[in-house]
Each structure stands twice: as structure tokens, then as C-alpha cells.
Motif scaffolding. Structure first.
Motif, short mmCIF file in Angstrom:
data_model
loop_
_atom_site.label_atom_id
_atom_site.label_comp_id
_atom_site.label_asym_id
_atom_site.label_seq_id
_atom_site.Cartn_x
_atom_site.Cartn_y
_atom_site.Cartn_z
N TRP A 853 16.50 -38.93 -3.03
CA TRP A 853 15.35 -39.42 -2.26
C TRP A 853 15.80 -40.49 -1.26
CZ3 TRP A 853 12.76 -44.20 -4.50
CH2 TRP A 853 11.78 -44.70 -3.63
N ARG A 854 16.56 -41.46 -1.76
CA ARG A 854 17.05 -42.51 -0.86
C ARG A 854 18.08 -41.97 0.14
NH1 ARG A 854 13.36 -46.34 -0.53
NH2 ARG A 854 13.12 -47.61 -2.42
N LEU A 855 18.89 -41.01 -0.30
CA LEU A 855 19.86 -40.41 0.62
C LEU A 855 19.14 -39.69 1.75
CD1 LEU A 855 22.64 -39.50 1.58
CD2 LEU A 855 22.58 -37.69 -0.19
N ALA A 856 18.09 -38.93 1.40
CA ALA A 856 17.32 -38.22 2.43
C ALA A 856 16.70 -39.22 3.40
CB ALA A 856 16.25 -37.36 1.79
N GLU A 857 16.19 -40.32 2.89
CA GLU A 857 15.59 -41.35 3.74
C GLU A 857 16.64 -41.93 4.68
OE1 GLU A 857 12.64 -44.95 2.67
OE2 GLU A 857 14.69 -45.19 1.89
N ALA A 858 17.83 -42.23 4.14
CA ALA A 858 18.89 -42.79 4.98
C ALA A 858 19.34 -41.80 6.06
CB ALA A 858 20.07 -43.21 4.12
N LEU A 859 19.40 -40.51 5.69
CA LEU A 859 19.80 -39.49 6.66
C LEU A 859 18.77 -39.34 7.77
CD1 LEU A 859 21.18 -36.88 4.11
CD2 LEU A 859 22.53 -38.03 5.90
N VAL A 860 17.49 -39.41 7.42
CA VAL A 860 16.43 -39.33 8.43
C VAL A 860 16.60 -40.48 9.42
CG1 VAL A 860 13.96 -39.62 8.80
CG2 VAL A 860 14.78 -38.06 7.02
N GLU A 861 16.85 -41.69 8.90
CA GLU A 861 17.00 -42.84 9.78
C GLU A 861 18.20 -42.69 10.72
OE1 GLU A 861 17.17 -46.32 7.32
OE2 GLU A 861 15.18 -45.98 6.45
N ARG A 862 19.21 -41.92 10.28
CA ARG A 862 20.37 -41.68 11.13
C ARG A 862 20.21 -40.43 12.00
NH1 ARG A 862 24.96 -44.75 9.49
NH2 ARG A 862 24.07 -46.63 8.53
N GLY A 863 19.06 -39.74 11.89
CA GLY A 863 18.80 -38.55 12.69
C GLY A 863 19.47 -37.29 12.18
N GLU A 864 20.00 -37.32 10.98
CA GLU A 864 20.67 -36.15 10.39
C GLU A 864 19.64 -35.36 9.58
OE1 GLU A 864 24.36 -37.29 8.48
OE2 GLU A 864 24.49 -39.08 9.76
N ARG A 865 18.73 -34.70 10.29
CA ARG A 865 17.56 -34.10 9.67
C ARG A 865 17.88 -32.88 8.81
NH1 ARG A 865 12.77 -35.55 10.93
NH2 ARG A 865 11.95 -33.47 10.50
N ALA A 866 18.81 -32.08 9.20
CA ALA A 866 19.12 -30.87 8.42
C ALA A 866 19.61 -31.25 7.02
CB ALA A 866 20.16 -30.02 9.15
N GLU A 867 20.59 -32.17 6.96
CA GLU A 867 21.08 -32.59 5.65
C GLU A 867 19.99 -33.34 4.89
OE1 GLU A 867 24.67 -35.21 3.55
OE2 GLU A 867 24.58 -35.02 5.75
N ALA A 868 19.18 -34.11 5.61
CA ALA A 868 18.08 -34.83 4.96
C ALA A 868 17.12 -33.86 4.29
CB ALA A 868 17.35 -35.69 5.98
N ALA A 869 16.77 -32.78 5.00
CA ALA A 869 15.84 -31.80 4.44
C ALA A 869 16.43 -31.14 3.21
CB ALA A 869 15.49 -30.75 5.49
N SER A 870 17.74 -30.84 3.25
CA SER A 870 18.39 -30.20 2.11
C SER A 870 18.36 -31.12 0.88
CB SER A 870 19.83 -29.86 2.47
OG SER A 870 20.52 -29.36 1.34
N GLU A 871 18.72 -32.38 1.06
CA GLU A 871 18.72 -33.32 -0.07
C GLU A 871 17.30 -33.56 -0.57
OE1 GLU A 871 21.28 -34.38 -1.62
OE2 GLU A 871 22.86 -33.75 -0.25
N TRP A 872 16.36 -33.64 0.36
CA TRP A 872 14.97 -33.86 -0.01
C TRP A 872 14.43 -32.69 -0.85
CZ3 TRP A 872 10.42 -31.29 1.58
CH2 TRP A 872 9.21 -31.96 1.30
N GLU A 873 14.72 -31.46 -0.43
CA GLU A 873 14.23 -30.30 -1.17
C GLU A 873 14.84 -30.24 -2.57
OE1 GLU A 873 15.02 -26.98 1.31
OE2 GLU A 873 13.31 -27.36 2.64
N ARG A 874 16.13 -30.57 -2.70
CA ARG A 874 16.75 -30.58 -4.03
C ARG A 874 16.09 -31.64 -4.91
NH1 ARG A 874 23.22 -30.58 -3.67
NH2 ARG A 874 22.90 -30.26 -5.91
#
Length: 980
Positions: A853-874
Motif C-alpha cells: 500500500w505504501r509502496l504504491a503510494e510512493a510510486l504514484v507520487e513519483r509518477g510510476e503509475r504502471a508499477e503502482a497499479a500492479s503493487e496496489w492490485e496485489r
């Protein structure tokens, strides 16, 4: 039930709630003769009419002599009660036979207690009693009545406390009665009642005397004729004035008034006058019955009275017709009221009382010689009253031994203490006791220690240190070893070490002896809790060598375990599990189960700390089976193993199994050991957002300052609970409260620090968004304080040595501390959160999802949306599978704000608000919209309230709403409510 309708309504209400699955306890108090027994008799009749099983047991005025008498009475009577069908009696007998610890309470039980150490037999009996009530209540409600608790022995009081605390969902109504006028200021039942009445499931009923009108109605009912003398205003007034509204007094006065007797106002005189109207044979039987106790069987009456069978039969018929004794079971009688027995006893001449007690003692001596359970306790009582001091002494010793075997250490101590008080008054006491005075004193010490009265054990041992013959160095050392052990239990470590050293000085190193091995093992055990522990390896090795040379396998096992714990704090040893396995096996072979369980716990804990969750689960499951099979579930390491087993399943994500285990932990706690076990359930309840969290915390709060472990678990999880609700202030208050009781170098500080940094990071993020730079800076500075605490706890031991082993979970929490610190400083670095996910990737399912959850949030803040979505879905998939509602809500909020994925809690591309809900969740939402609470939803859908709570939490997360009211509003707006 004149004047008692309200009280009977309260009791039947408790019975109804029990029938519906809400166990309850009602304590009825009032003066002697006020009608307590009559009230419970009416309740028992009502319960039988409603199909309930009824168990009624009476306490007896035997002091602390006979453990569990009312339970024995209730079970024995029920198995022979003619009011119970043969099938029901057989079902009860089968249930008892499957629980030998209970079956052996019965007069025909016989045998010795099965397995296990004597100090845990009480735990076995308590568990067996709870299991029996649970089994019986599965088929129909159970009414258990324990009468005359003012005469209850200590074990019965402990059993009452245990059942009052643990009975929750069983269909059991427990009713106890006691005399308020007997509860003097120092009566042992008084603090028990005060404690129990604070429990939410315990209520009290105080029976007050009748008023004038109620007395008149009562007398009319006794007379049986509306126009009879009971309706005479003059008689009713006179009886009321003399009885002061006490129903029993009123009944006796009314009966006397029918004959025109002008009796004195003192009730004892009235009762004696009724006894004097009996025939000589009947009076003799009453006197014998009074000496026997509250309950007596007719065979013993015949044998002691000296009357033949026909004469005894005539006398008993006369007595029963006068309602002085009433039948109780197929072959026994009880006094209709204890005051009748007391009056009869006071009328005995001293010599007459002595002769009758001696006659009972002679009968009981045969039973005691034959090994009849409980006979020794009665024999001790009657022998002492008969002034047979040698007989009382020998019976007291045997009664103490029997009480130990039955798991009744309080009674064991009382018997041993009485025997010690008679030591100087009997000839050749060593031969009669089978031991010398010091050994008998050590038996008393052992009993008081097992009863939890460690201070009494220490006090007696300190006296024994001065009494033991200095020339008997073995006994002198043994006394001091016991003293050192119990001082360690009281955390008097300095004195414990000093006493142990003094004892070691008494025993020569050569030849090796078991006593020296045990002393050395106790010495090492205490040293583990001292800051300077450099002597441990040398002393532990000496203990092991001496134990091996003298054959003291349990001392070797204890020393091996202590040595393993010392090594673990200093070296990355890979053989510790094997070391603990060897210690466990040695202790089991020696029959020392407590040492075995200590080693078994560390086997499982070592594997758990190294990330071998499958291995840890296997050991924990096996050890818990062993623990419960030996009746050690509530022993020190029995509870620790049960908690470890729960923690393993919680970690591996097998939350249904974890919930099953936690269901046995209980919420209503009153002792530290109960609170410690209960606190573990918060891991699961906080993670699932259960509505039982607040209730459990309310029960734990009075106790969490008594023990650092309770404070650490309960308050750190209370802090997490507060953070899931956005309350950083409460969270940090709990953090501070937990840390007060912890050493600055304790490794558990790391998890507490991680929670604190989470709270300060949240504050810093909010302050940064609001442009409040002062608040932001303050939050960052406070976060740094906790970061330093975590780093220090991870690197140093209390004596300044580098910590060699932290454990995989410790490293994972430390990684989270660093990631949360970066979030507090506005640098929410995905690399740090990837490290956290990796650190928890040894199988900790929930913490991996929370970290993603926190990793997805950090990725969103860095604009790395594809990886963020993957981590978020898991994370969403794992949270949904676990039923982790607070995490799902947080993921839903992140998903809605960042428009992540299609499988999330609040997907962006759904066509309707309910598409993410399962069929069952739609059913639950309809009921929420109707205003139903979780219990009502559970009843409607035939699910548990906990399951209903999880469904509601999932619904809130999937709908992206914060409350049930908002969810209901959505349901009404979209037409789901009202069956749409």
C-alpha cells in the motif's frame, strides 16, 4: 413466590439469555432464612419445565477442608436424580467418563489423577468443567446452582471466578447463593464477590425481608386456606414483628403459634423447641446429622446413631414430616435450613459432640484407608473435633496430598499447615507423616507456590533457613534453592542470587549431586535477568556437567535452555533449535513438564525468528497438542505456546484458523495471565477492524500496567487501531504508555517505534499540505527520536554488546521505520518501501500487503503509475482475502484518488456502486440500510457477529464511505434497500 416476582423475573431473564447463547452469572445474597434456596428451587423447576438441564450443588461447613464439594454434589446428585430421565442421566455420566478429572470427584470415581503435574490438576479440572458445561449446553440450556457459597472452599471460589470470566457463548446460567450476614469483613468470599460483580456478565440480587403485607400473604400461603389463621391480622402482625420479615423466621414462628407456645424471641430457642418435640430416636438422629454436616446419607446416620435400621427409618420419617430434614437424592438428606443444624449443634453437650465426631472419624478412617476420595479431609475435620490429635495429624497430611493430586493447592496448604501446627502435640510425627518436619514444611511451600501465593512460600522458606539443621547441608541447600527460585519469581533477583550463592557454598563440588545441579540451574535462570551476565556460560556449563554426572536430567535441560538464550543474544548460532530440542527431550524424560514447555517454546520461537514459518507451525502445533493433553494450557509456557501458535497463523495469513484459536482466548479477563493471552487476539481484530477491539481494550486497560508484555501488545495495537481511524494523538499516547514499561534496549521497541514514526509521518504530511512548517518540523524531529530508539534497540544489548541476532521480523520492522522516516521528511522513497516488502517476504502476508500500500503510494507520487497499479492490485487481493477492512479502506482511498487498477476497492471504471460487492455483501448492506446492528445481521443470515463485522467493513471499503450511515444512504439512493 410472594414478594419475589421481580427477583424471579431477573433470574428467568438470565436463563432466557443463556438459552439464546449469552452465558450469565447471578449471585443471590441475603440473610440466613430470607428465601434464597426457595427462590432457586422455583428457578430450577422453571428451568426443568423449559427443558433445561439442572445441576444443583451445596457447600458444607467444613472450612477449607474438602475441595470442589458443591461441584461434586451437583454432578453426583444429577447422575442419580429421579427427576431426570435415564437417558439424560446416562448422557451426563458419559460426559463425565470422558473427563476423568471430573469423574474422579465422584464417590465412585476412584483412581489417581491422569497424567500431568499436581500443580496443574486444577487447570485440568477447570478446563474439564468448562468443557462439560459446553457439551451439555450444546443440546439444551444448563442451569448450574452453587448454594451456600459462604461455606465454599478456596478451590470452589476459584472455580466460580474462572467460570464467571470464561463463560461467554455457552448456553449456561450460573447461579450462586450466599449469606450476607455471614460475610464478615475478612471473609474470603467478600473480595471474590466484589471482583465478580464488576464483570459485565455478572449481576447481583439482594433478597430483602418481607414487608408486613407480604408477611401476611406468606403466612396465608403456608396455612393453605384463604380464611385460615394465616390471614389473622393479629397473628400476622405478631409474626412480622418477631421475624422482622425473614421468611424462615416467620414460618417457624407461625408454626409455633399454631400450638400456642410462648417461645422466646431468639430463633435458636425456637428451633430447639421444635427439635425437643421430636421423639428421642428422632432427636438422636438430628444430633447425628448435625455433626455429620449439612448433608448426610442415611447409612452413616444409622451406623453412628446406634439405632437399628427400622428405628432410623421411623426417626427419619418423623423428621421429614416436621420439615427439619428434606430428602436429597436417593440416599441422602439435607437440613431444610442451615440454622436448624446450627441450633442442633449448639445444644450438644461437649462430651456428646466429641463422641459423635469420634464415631464419624472411625467410619471415615476405614474409607480413608480404602482410598475413598475426600475421606481424608473429612477425617481430619472430625478427628480434630474429637480431640484425636494423632488422627487429625495423619489425616491432615494425607488430605494435603490428596488436595495436591486434585489440583487444589490452597486446600493442600491449609491441611499441611494444620498438620504442622499439630507437630509438637503428637507422638512420633515423622512416622505418622512419612517425612520429617522440614520436608512437610517444604510440601506446604510447594502447595502455596502452586497456589500462586509466592510471598507466603518465601516467608515460610525464610523461617526454614533458620530452622534447618546446619549439619544437614543437603537439606539446608535444598531449602535455600527453593527460596532462591521463588525470590526469582518475585523479581527479587539480587536476593535470589545471594541465596543461591550461599547455598552453593554449602554443597561441595565433589561428588556431583542433583541438588547442586538444580541450584546451579536456578542460579543461571536468575542471572539471565541481570545486566552483568558474563558468568553465565561458565556457570551453565558447570550446571550441565554436574547434572550429567548426577543424573539430574531436568536440571541439565534447564541449564541448556538458559545457555541457549544467552548465546542467542550474542552469536549468530545455527544450532540453537537443536539445543532446545535436546533440552525439551531431556525434561520430558525426567518428567519435568514445565522445563520441557519452556524449551519447546524456544524451539518454535527460534524457527519463527529465522523465517521458518512452516517449521515453527509444526513445532507449535505439536507442542500445543502436548500441552493441552497434559492439562497445561494455562501454565506459564502453556499460554506462551498457545500465543505463539496463534501468531504463526496470523503471520502466514491463515486468518480463519487464527480466529478459531483466538476464540479461546476470551475477552473478559481479570488476571494478568488471562490479559496477556487476550491481548494477542488484538493482532487479528485490529487488522480486520473488528467491532470487538474497543471492548477488549476496556477489559485489558486495568491490567496493562501490571505486565510489560500486556502493555506492549495491547497498547501498540491500540495505537495502530487509532491510526487506522486517523487519530494520531491517541496513537502516540498509547505508544508512550507502552514504552514506559520497556527497557530502552528491548527489541520490541522497534515495532512500537515503527508505529510512532507512522503517526508522526502522517502529521508531517498533513502539516506540509497545510503549509504549517512549524508543525511539519516538530513532527520530523519527533519521528527522528523514535528512529534512534529503533536503531539503538536493533544494535545493542543491555550490557553494551553487539546484538548478534535480531530475527527476520525485527529487520523488517526496522526497514519500515526507515521508510516511514523518509515519508515524514517528504521523500517517500519507493526503494525504501521495496526493501520493506522484501523484508516481510518471508511469509508475513498482511505486512507485505500493508507495505505494498505504501509502496504504491510512493510510486504514484513519483509518477510510476504502471508499477503502482500492479503493487496496489496485489495488496487489494491479499487484503480482500484476509478481510483486512482498515487496509482495504486505505487502499480504496488511494485507488480513488490515483485512479488505480480495475480490481480495487473503489474501481474507476465500474458502471454502478455495487458492482464490486459480492452477493452476500449485498444481503448485508440491505440489512445495514434497515438499521440492523452486527448481532441482528448475524442472526438474520445465520452467520457469526464477527463475520458480519468483516462484511460490513468490506462494504464500507468497497463503497468508499466512512460509516454505516453513509453506506445506508447509498443503498437507499441506489434502490438496494427494501428488497430492491
Amino acid at each position: 413466590m410472594i414478594g419475589r416476582r421481580t427477583e424471579l423475573g431477573e433470574l428467568t431473564g438470565a436463563l432466557d439469555r443463556a438459552a439464546a447463547g449469552q452465558a450469565g452469572v447471578v449471585l443471590i445474597t441475603g440473610d440466613a432464612g430470607v428465601g434464597k434456596s426457595r427462590l432457586v428451587a422455583e428457578l430450577a423447576a422453571t428451568a426443568r419445565d423449559r427443558g433445561a438441564a439442572v445441576l444443583i450443588g451445596l457447600c458444607a461447613e467444613l472450612g477449607e477442608g474438602m475441595p470442589y464439594l458443591p461441584l461434586t454434589d451437583a454432578l453426583w446428585t444429577a447422575t442419580r436424580d429421579p427427576l431426570v430421565s435415564p437417558a439424560e442421566r446416562q448422557a451426563l455420566r458419559d460426559a463425565l467418563d470422558s473427563r476423568p478429572v471430573l469423574a474422579r470427584l465422584l464417590p465412585d470415581g476412584g483412581g489417581q489423577p491422569a497424567g500431568g503435574a499436581a500443580d496443574v490438576a486444577q487447570q485440568q479440572l477447570f478446563g474439564a468443567t468448562l468443557g462439560l458445561l459446553g457439551e451439555l449446553s450444546a443440546d439444551r440450556p444448563v442451569l448450574l446452582v452453587l448454594e451456600d457459597l459462604h461455606w465454599a472452599d478456596a478451590s470452589t471460589r476459584h472455580l466460580l471466578t474462572f467460570l464467571s470470566r470464561v463463560l461467554q457463548r455457552e448456553r449456561v446460567c450460573l447461579v450462586g447463593t450466599y449469606r450476607s450476614d455471614d460475610l464478615h469483613r475478612r471473609h474470603p468470599l467478600r473480595p471474590v464477590v466484589a471482583e465478580l460483580l464488576r464483570l459485565p456478565n455478572v449481576s447481583g440480587i439482594e433478597l430483602r425481608p418481607f414487608g408486613p403485607e407480604e408477611t401476611a400473604d406468606y403466612l396465608a400461603a403456608l396455612d393453605g386456606s384463604p380464611g385460615g389463621p394465616g390471614r389473622s391480622a393479629e397473628i400476622a402482625r405478631r409474626v412480622y414483628d418477631r421475624s422482622e420479615g425473614n421468611p424462615f423466621y416467620a414460618a417457624e414462628l407461625f408454626a409455633a403459634a399454631q400450638t400456642g407456645d410462648d417461645l422466646p424471641a431468639v430463633l435458636a430457642d425456637l428451633l430447639l423447641s421444635r427439635l425437643e418435640r421430636l421423639s428421642e430416636e428422632a432427636q438422636q438422629v438430628v444430633r447425628v446429622a448435625a455433626v455429620a454436616g449439612r448433608r448426610v446419607d442415611d447409612e452413616r446416620v444409622r451406623q453412628v446413631s446406634g439405632l437399628d435400621e427400622a428405628a432410623v427409618g421411623r426417626a427419619l420419617r418423623e423428621i421429614v414430616s416436621h420439615r427439619l430434614l428434606v430428602p436429597d437424592g436417593p440416599d441422602g438428606y439435607v437440613f431444610r435450613h442451615a440454622l436448624l443444624r446450627e441450633a442442633a449443634l449448639t445444644d450438644l453437650l461437649p462430651g456428646e459432640a466429641t463422641r459423635l465426631h469420634a464415631a464419624f472419624a472411625a467410619l471415615l478412617a476405614r474409607d480413608a484407608s480404602a482410598g475413598v476420595r475426600g475421606a481424608a479431609a473429612e477425617l481430619a475435620h472430625h478427628s480434630l473435633q474429637a480431640h484425636d490429635l494423632p488422627g487429625a495429624f495423619a489425616a491432615s497430611v494425607r488430605a494435603g496430598q490428596e488436595a495436591e493430586e486434585m489440583g487444589a493447592p490452597v486446600e493442600a496448604h491449609e491441611h499441611y499447615d494444620q498438620a504442622l501446627s499439630l507437630w509438637e502435640a503428637v507422638p512420633d510425627p515423622e512416622a505418622a507423616a512419612g517425612m520429617d518436619r522440614i520436608q512437610l514444611s517444604l510440601s506446604a511451600v510447594r502447595a502455596s507456590g502452586r497456589a500462586g501465593d509466592v510471598r507466603r512460600a518465601v516467608t515460610r522458606l525464610r523461617r526454614l533457613v533458620d530452622l534447618v539443621d546446619p549439619a544437614d547441608v543437603r537439606m539446608a541447600a535444598l531449602v535455600r534453592e527453593n527460596l532462591a527460585y521463588y525470590l526469582g519469581d518475585l523479581d527479587e533477583d539480587d536476593e535470589s542470587l545471594a541465596v543461591a550463592r550461599a547455598a552453593l557454598d554449602l554443597l561441595p563440588a565433589d561428588p556431583p549431586t542433583p541438588e547442586r545441579a538444580s541450584l546451579l540451574a536456578t542460579y543461571v535462570r536468575t542471572m539471565l535477568f541481570k545486566e552483568q551476565r558474563s558468568e553465565i556460560p561458565e556457570v551453565a556449563q558447570e550446571a550441565i556437567d554436574v547434572a550429567r554426572a548426577s543424573g539430574a536430567a531436568d536440571a541439565e535441560a534447564s541449564a541448556l535452555t538458559s545457555l541457549g538464550l544467552y548465546r542467542e543474544s550474542r552469536e549468530a548460532a545455527s544450532d540453537l533449535a537443536e539445543l532446545f530440542v535436546r533440552a525439551r527431550d531431556l525434561a520430558i524424560g525426567a518428567g519435568n513438564l514445565q522445563v520441557a514447555l519452556r524449551a519447546a517454546f524456544h524451539i518454535a520461537r527460534t524457527k519463527f525468528d529465522r523465517g521458518d514459518l512452516a517449521g515453527a507451525a509444526e513445532v507449535a502445533d505439536e507442542s500445543v497438542r502436548f500441552t493441552l493433553g497434559k492439562g497445561l494450557g494455562w501454565s506459564r509456557y502453556g499460554t506462551t505456546l498457545r500465543c505463539m501458535q496463534f501468531l504463526i497463523y496470523y503471520t502466514t495469513g491463515e486468518w480463519d484458523e487464527a480466529e478459531r484459536l483466538a476464540a479461546g482466548f476470551g475477552i473478559r479477563v481479570g488476571r494478568s495471565i488471562e490479559a496477556e493471552v487476550s491481548s494477542y487476539a488484538l493482532f487479528l481484530e485490529v487488522a480486520r477492524g473488528s467491532d470487538t477491539v474497543e471492548e477488549r481494550l476496556r477489559w485489558l486497560e486495568p491490567l496493562w500496567d501490571d505486565d510489560w508484555l500486556i502493555s506492549y501488545i495491547a497498547r501498540s495495537l491500540a495505537a495502530e487501531h487509532a491510526l487506522w481511524h486517523g487519530d494520531t494523538g491517541t496513537a502516540l499516547d498509547h505508544v508512550a504508555g507502552a514504552l514506559v514499561h520497556m527497557d530502552p534496549h528491548d527489541t520490541p521497541n522497534i515495532r512500537v517505534a515503527a508505529t510512532a514514526v507512522w503517526a508522526h509521518a502522517d502529521r508531517a504530511v498533513r502539516a506540509r499540505a497545510a503549509g504549517d512548517h512549524a508543525a511539519e518540523r516538530a513532527a520530523m524531529e519527533r519521528a527522528d527520536e523514535f528512529v534512534e530508539l529503533a536503531r539503538g534497540s536493533a544494535t545493542l544489548t543491555p550490557d553494551g554488546q553487539t546484538r548478534a541476532w535480531l530475527g527476520v521480523e525485527g529487520h523488517a520492522w526496522l526497514a519500515r521505520v526507515e521508510a516511514e522516516r523518509a515519508r515524514a521528511y517528504g521523500d517517500n522513497d519507493p526503494a525504501l518501501w521495496r526493501a520493506v516488502v522484501k523484508a516481510f517476504d518471508y511469509g508475513f502476508v498482511y505486512e507485505m500487503a500493508r507495505s505494498r500500500w505504501r509502496l504504491a503510494e510512493a510510486l504514484v507520487e513519483r509518477g510510476e503509475r504502471a508499477e503502482a497499479a500492479s503493487e496496489w492490485e496485489r495488496a487489494v487481493r491479499d487484503a480482500e482475502r484476509l478481510g483486512a477492512a482498515p487496509l482495504l479502506r486505505a487502499l480504496g482511498d488511494l485507488g480513488a484518488r490515483a485512479r488505480l487498477g480495475s480490481a480495487g476497492a473503489v474501481p474507476a471504471d465500474r458502471s454502478g456502486p455495487f458492482d464490486a460487492l459480492t452477493v452476500r455483501e449485498r444481503e448485508v448492506l440491505r440489512l445495514v440500510a434497515e438499521g440492523r446492528n452486527n448481532r441482528e445481521i448475524a442472526a438474520a443470515l445465520f452467520i457469526s457477529p464477527k463475520t458480519a463485522s468483516v462484511h460490513v467493513s468490506n462494504i464500507l471499503a468497497k463503497l468508499g464511505v466512512a460509516s454505516r450511515t453513509q453506506a445506508a444512504a447509498v443503498a437507499h439512493r441506489e434502490g438496494l434497500a427494501g428488497g430492491a
